[in-house]
Design an enzyme around this catalytic site. Structure first.
Site, PDB file in Angstrom:
ATOM      1  N   GLY A 134       0.792  -1.469  -0.131  1.00  0.00           N
ATOM      2  CA  GLY A 134      -0.027  -0.174   0.030  1.00  0.00           C
ATOM      3  C   GLY A 134       1.151   1.336   0.024  1.00  0.00           C
ATOM      4  O   GLY A 134       2.049   1.188   0.306  1.00  0.00           O
ATOM      5  N   CYS A 135       0.256   2.339  -0.346  1.00  0.00           N
ATOM      6  CA  CYS A 135       1.136   3.660  -0.468  1.00  0.00           C
ATOM      7  C   CYS A 135       1.525   4.079   0.839  1.00  0.00           C
ATOM      8  O   CYS A 135       2.674   4.346   1.209  1.00  0.00           O
ATOM      9  CB  CYS A 135       0.169   4.628  -1.355  1.00  0.00           C
ATOM     10  SG  CYS A 135      -1.321   4.889  -0.484  1.00  0.00           S
ATOM     11  N   PHE A 136       0.620   4.485   1.830  1.00  0.00           N
ATOM     12  CA  PHE A 136       1.250   4.644   3.177  1.00  0.00           C
ATOM     13  C   PHE A 136       1.879   3.740   3.511  1.00  0.00           C
ATOM     14  O   PHE A 136       3.206   4.183   4.434  1.00  0.00           O
ATOM     15  CB  PHE A 136      -0.207   4.560   4.131  1.00  0.00           C
ATOM     16  CG  PHE A 136      -0.826   6.010   4.294  1.00  0.00           C
ATOM     17  CD1 PHE A 136      -0.333   7.355   4.106  1.00  0.00           C
ATOM     18  CD2 PHE A 136      -2.210   5.850   3.969  1.00  0.00           C
ATOM     19  CE1 PHE A 136      -0.972   8.519   4.289  1.00  0.00           C
ATOM     20  CE2 PHE A 136      -2.862   7.455   4.145  1.00  0.00           C
ATOM     21  CZ  PHE A 136      -2.061   8.534   4.278  1.00  0.00           C
TER      22      PHE A 136
END
Length: 325
Positions: A134-136
């Site tokens: 995921g990006c976070f």
């Protein structure tokens, strides 16, 4: 040439994948699947592709079976259904969250590995199925991995991070509507964001004796793309030793850079870079991390994983400069 298929072709991540692949020297797009727009010209949805070599290609209703790798971009919770129609000989890179957690990483004879190259590059080479982080999670893990790798996470970790509106996907909602998002900022999913589970999972694998807590507060920003994360934790090590340790850890990783001065999101927009800045206040080590959520946080990292899987140079097709102004 690597033959690529994309499922879920109308979203932001698919659009970025297409943009990256059409300039990738070792791959080409065989077909792009969209069940909502079959037969429609791709550039009518992704209008930045007008004039590119793909502009006459149309969305397909089904995936071409004569491909080498498929990218799943159809949305969280849909990957298992898509995989039921994909032959086992085709490699898979899943940009959804369906297989990121280890006890959910098996399906239909496939075993997925968590695809963070700065942690598992050697393992990625051996796998045919990748769960793209995921990006976070990408921004945060890259900011604390060297500490975990050296067993230096001894107390709680506190993190806050702001993401652009594209992090919410292309589907319209109240919180990504321009009139709400513009000149606005808000907190959401305090201590409960879905990426926290994958962050905790990785840290506890890298540093097996880590028994403290990770507290994560995510923010919605009033900009379209990018993530800036600030993490802090207890540290007794001198700052110069810590910076040396980070530079040593990332020495052979082409996309992570340590800055000697404070950083800002525009430095990484349109790139596959993660830039880190470290400083100390008394006993607290603070690490600032910036990425483009659509590239290093999604599509660029997926291409990076593809490069590794097919034994290409890791930065092939990803030598991108930021849009600074």
């Amino acid at each position: 040439m690597i033959k690529i298929g994309i499922i879920g072709g109308t979203g932001y991540t698919a659009g970025e994948l297409i943009r990256l692949v059409i300039h990738h020297p070792k791959s080409n797009i065989k077909n792009v699947v969209s069940r909502s727009c079959p037969g429609k010209l791709i550039h009518l949805i992704h209008q930045d592709l007008l004039g590119e070599k793909i502009e006459n290609m149309k969305f397909s209703p089904v995936i071409d079976k004569n491909i080498d790798v498929v990218f799943l971009c159809s949305g969280h919770g849909r990957s298992r259904k898509e995989l039921s129609n994909i032959p086992s000989k085709i490699k898979v890179i899943d940009l959804n969250q369906d297989f990121r957690i280890y006890d959910q990483s098996f399906f239909n004879g496939r075993k997925f590995i968590y695809g963070l190259p700065e942690l598992q590059r050697d393992s990625i080479k051996k796998y045919d199925n990748i769960a793209n982080p995921g990006c976070f999670a990408t921004a945060i893990l890259l900011s604390i991995l060297p500490l975990a790798n050296n067993n230096l996470l001894q107390k709680d970790i506190h993190i806050s991070a702001v993401t652009g509106s594209t992090g919410s996907g292309k589907k319209h909602s109240d919180t990504n509507h321009f009139s709400w998002r513009n000149n606005n900022i808000s907190v959401y999913k305090i201590f409960q964001h879905q990426h926290l589970q994958e962050i905790e999972q990785i840290i506890r694998i890298v540093q097996k004796n880590f028994s403290s807590n990770i507290y994560f507060v995510p923010y919605r920003g009033n900009f379209s793309r990018g993530i800036i994360s600030t993490a802090y934790t207890h540290s007794v090590s001198p700052l110069d030793e810590t910076i040396y340790m980070y530079k040593k850890y990332y020495k052979n990783h082409p996309f992570v850079h340590i800055s000697d001065i404070n950083i800002d999101v525009k430095q990484v927009i349109n790139t596959n870079k993660c830039i880190l800045y470290l400083f100390k206040e008394k006993s607290k080590l603070i690490i600032i991390s910036i990425i483009d959520n659509l590239i290093k946080g999604a599509s660029g990292q997926a291409i990076q994983n593809m490069n590794i899987m097919f034994n290409l140079e890791e930065d092939c097709g990803l030598r991108l400069k930021s849009v600074r102004f």
